[in-house]
Design an enzyme around this catalytic site. Structure first.
Site, PDB file in Angstrom:
ATOM      1  N   GLU A 260      15.517  67.718   1.998  1.00 58.14           N
ATOM      2  CA  GLU A 260      15.014  69.437   1.599  1.00 58.14           C
ATOM      3  C   GLU A 260      15.815  68.061  -0.208  1.00 58.14           C
ATOM      4  OE1 GLU A 260      18.278  72.012  -0.929  1.00 58.14           O
ATOM      5  OE2 GLU A 260      18.592  71.364   1.363  1.00 58.14           O
TER       6      GLU A 260
ATOM      7  N   ASP B 299      14.500  75.868   1.495  1.00 57.53           N
ATOM      8  CA  ASP B 299      15.180  74.413   1.530  1.00 57.53           C
ATOM      9  C   ASP B 299      14.053  73.683   2.782  1.00 57.53           C
ATOM     10  OD1 ASP B 299      17.248  75.359  -0.199  1.00 57.53           O
ATOM     11  OD2 ASP B 299      18.340  75.916   1.851  1.00 57.53           O
TER      12      ASP B 299
ATOM     13  N   ASP C 234      12.493  68.511  -2.463  1.00 56.69           N
ATOM     14  CA  ASP C 234      12.482  69.109  -4.022  1.00 56.69           C
ATOM     15  C   ASP C 234      12.237  68.431  -5.585  1.00 56.69           C
ATOM     16  OD1 ASP C 234      13.890  71.600  -6.094  1.00 56.69           O
ATOM     17  OD2 ASP C 234      15.367  69.783  -6.879  1.00 56.69           O
TER      18      ASP C 234
ATOM     19  N   GLU D 146      11.113  72.887   1.903  1.00 55.58           N
ATOM     20  CA  GLU D 146      11.319  71.899   0.998  1.00 55.58           C
ATOM     21  C   GLU D 146      12.020  70.491   1.216  1.00 55.58           C
ATOM     22  OE1 GLU D 146      13.020  73.133  -3.503  1.00 55.58           O
ATOM     23  OE2 GLU D 146      14.904  72.234  -2.052  1.00 55.58           O
TER      24      GLU D 146
END
Length: 253
Positions: A64, A137, A68, A140
């Site tokens: 994650e 989450d 991101d 990502e």
């Protein structure tokens, strides 16, 4: 998208059944993984790690973190190409609106990602597959897994497919919330808004901030985010919406 009736592959499903299920997900992602362990990890919530005695690093958290950053890079590149005359401030505000957790959660729902998430029994029973924070989450983390398995172009393909229309149709304010709130306050002869961190949680690599903003003569409001800056912007937004300066979080008056 209704999730309650979704067919949800069990963590302990037979290997062949799980492999077939992952093939279906790979088709939605547009990439066949060479290392499916990466995809499995991207789909594994920390609650499943604890309840099933998996390796400590078997959850999606590190992916994650990576995803991101990959998402932000690809979106930034898309914005530069799509808006050649936009100034840095406008590009930054468009970027913030497109990479927020809510956008990632929407994409997760659109591709049916909840059905593949591996949750512990307690989290599953509490509606974890419908929680925007978890969906964002995992989305990502999947981007991070795509990047590690196939490189930047594979990750870019997924982002392009799922964020292009969002970028084109985005209608959020082109002025950031903190600047707008400060100008609004000063225009009324009020002191500059004050921001203070009132809560912080989560691990060092994925912190969660709660920030309170105070404006002279008004009740304070709070905002949450994965950085202090994001939390401050959301707190400022909350005040602007409450005071009628902006219609909503994404539409300025």
């Amino acid at each position: 998208m209704a999730l309650d009736g979704a067919r949800q592959p069990h963590l302990h499903a037979p290997v062949n059944a799980r492999a077939d299920t992952l093939s279906g997900l790979e088709a939605k992602l547009g990439h066949r993984f060479r290392d499916r362990a990466l995809l499995e990890r991207a789909l594994t919530h920390p609650s499943a790690v604890a309840e099933n005695q998996l390796a400590p690093d078997a959850s999606y958290q590190r992916l994650e973190f990576l995803g991101d950053r990959v998402l932000a890079l690809v979106i930034a590149d898309m914005l530069i190409a799509a808006f050649p005359d936009a100034e840095e401030g406008e590009l930054a505000r468009r970027l913030t609106g497109l990479v927020r957790n809510e956008s990632c959660a929407e994409v997760a729902l659109e591709i049916g990602l909840p059905a593949w998430i591996r949750l512990g029994d307690g989290e599953a029973q509490s509606g974890g597959r419908r929680k925007a924070a978890i969906l964002g989450d995992v989305c990502e983390a999947v981007i991070g897994a795509l990047f590690l398995d196939g490189g930047l172009e594979v990750a870019r393909g997924f982002v392009e497919a799922n964020w292009r229309a969002r970028m084109t149709n985005w209608t959020g304010p082109l002025r950031d919330a903190k600047t707008t709130l400060q100008e609004w306050a000063q225009g009324r002869g009020l002191a500059t808004p004050r921001y203070a961190i009132v809560g912080r949680s989560g691990p060092d690599h994925a912190p969660h901030f709660l920030v309170e903003v105070g404006v002279e003569g008004l009740a304070p409001l709070t905002g949450e985010g994965r950085s202090r800056r994001e939390a401050e912007q959301r707190a400022a937004t909350a005040v602007l919406v409450r005071e009628g300066v902006w219609r909503s979080e994404t539409h300025a008056v």
